[in-house]
Write a protein that holds these residues in place. Structure first.
Motif, mmCIF file in Angstrom:
data_model
loop_
_atom_site.group_PDB
_atom_site.id
_atom_site.type_symbol
_atom_site.label_atom_id
_atom_site.label_comp_id
_atom_site.label_asym_id
_atom_site.label_seq_id
_atom_site.Cartn_x
_atom_site.Cartn_y
_atom_site.Cartn_z
ATOM 1 N N UNK A 116 -8.811 8.426 -7.885
ATOM 2 C CA UNK A 116 -8.089 7.399 -7.132
ATOM 3 C C UNK A 116 -8.255 6.020 -7.774
ATOM 4 N N UNK A 117 -9.450 5.736 -8.283
ATOM 5 C CA UNK A 117 -9.688 4.442 -8.927
ATOM 6 C C UNK A 117 -8.829 4.280 -10.186
ATOM 7 N N UNK A 118 -8.493 5.384 -10.847
ATOM 8 C CA UNK A 118 -7.701 5.345 -12.075
ATOM 9 C C UNK A 118 -6.201 5.356 -11.806
ATOM 10 N N UNK A 119 -5.798 5.686 -10.573
ATOM 11 C CA UNK A 119 -4.383 5.831 -10.244
ATOM 12 C C UNK A 119 -3.841 4.533 -9.649
ATOM 13 N N UNK A 120 -2.625 4.150 -10.043
ATOM 14 C CA UNK A 120 -2.011 2.928 -9.512
ATOM 15 C C UNK A 120 -1.809 2.982 -8.000
#
Length: 152
Positions: A116-120
């Motif tokens: 989630x932290x890597x996804x926009x």
């Protein structure tokens, strides 16, 4: 109203009561288990126990939803990086909803948060046999993480 109509209404009410009890029983067991969590304090419960909310200190909130057929638990962390106590709670309470062991739930939760932290969109999902986790995580505005565990 004729006798047949009254019997039909009565039968419908009995079926509704029985189906409500079928859904209520697992939630009642989960509510009892959550009452045993020594750091959780119940802060709110909707009528019919469809949603029950708890707090654990200033950073952790937990919500048990029994509104649909299968209950789910959402655990939120207010801040940049959840501590191990948060993940331990996710594992213990998530295993009330899922048949997966707490350690597997913790591992999947950490994986979901990283995705989630890597996804926009700041949202991710991890699905495994018998387990589904959805999470939202962000670093902006001081950070936050919400892990929702569903029965799969």
């Amino acid at each position: 109203m004729n006798t047949d109509a009254l019997m039909g209404v009565g039968a419908g009410l009995v079926l509704l009561a029985l189906s409500t009890n079928v859904f209520a029983e697992p939630c009642n067991d989960m509510l009892s288990a959550l009452q045993q969590e020594r750091h959780l304090s119940q802060v709110k419960q909707t009528e019919g126990k469809q949603t029950t909310e708890y707090r654990d200190g200033p950073n952790i909130a937990l919500s048990l939803s029994c509104a649909t057929g299968a209950p789910n638990i959402a655990i939120s962390w207010d801040g940049p990086t959840p501590d191990q106590a948060f993940y331990d709670l996710v594992g213990r309470t998530g295993s009330l909803v899922s048949k997966s062991p707490a350690a597997d739930i913790v591992k999947a939760s950490k994986q979901c948060r990283q995705q989630a932290l890597k996804d926009d969109s700041e949202i991710a999902t991890v699905e495994q046999k018998g387990l589904a986790i959805e999470c939202q995580a962000f670093a902006r505005d001081g950070g936050g993480t919400t892990i929702t565990v569903f029965a799969e």
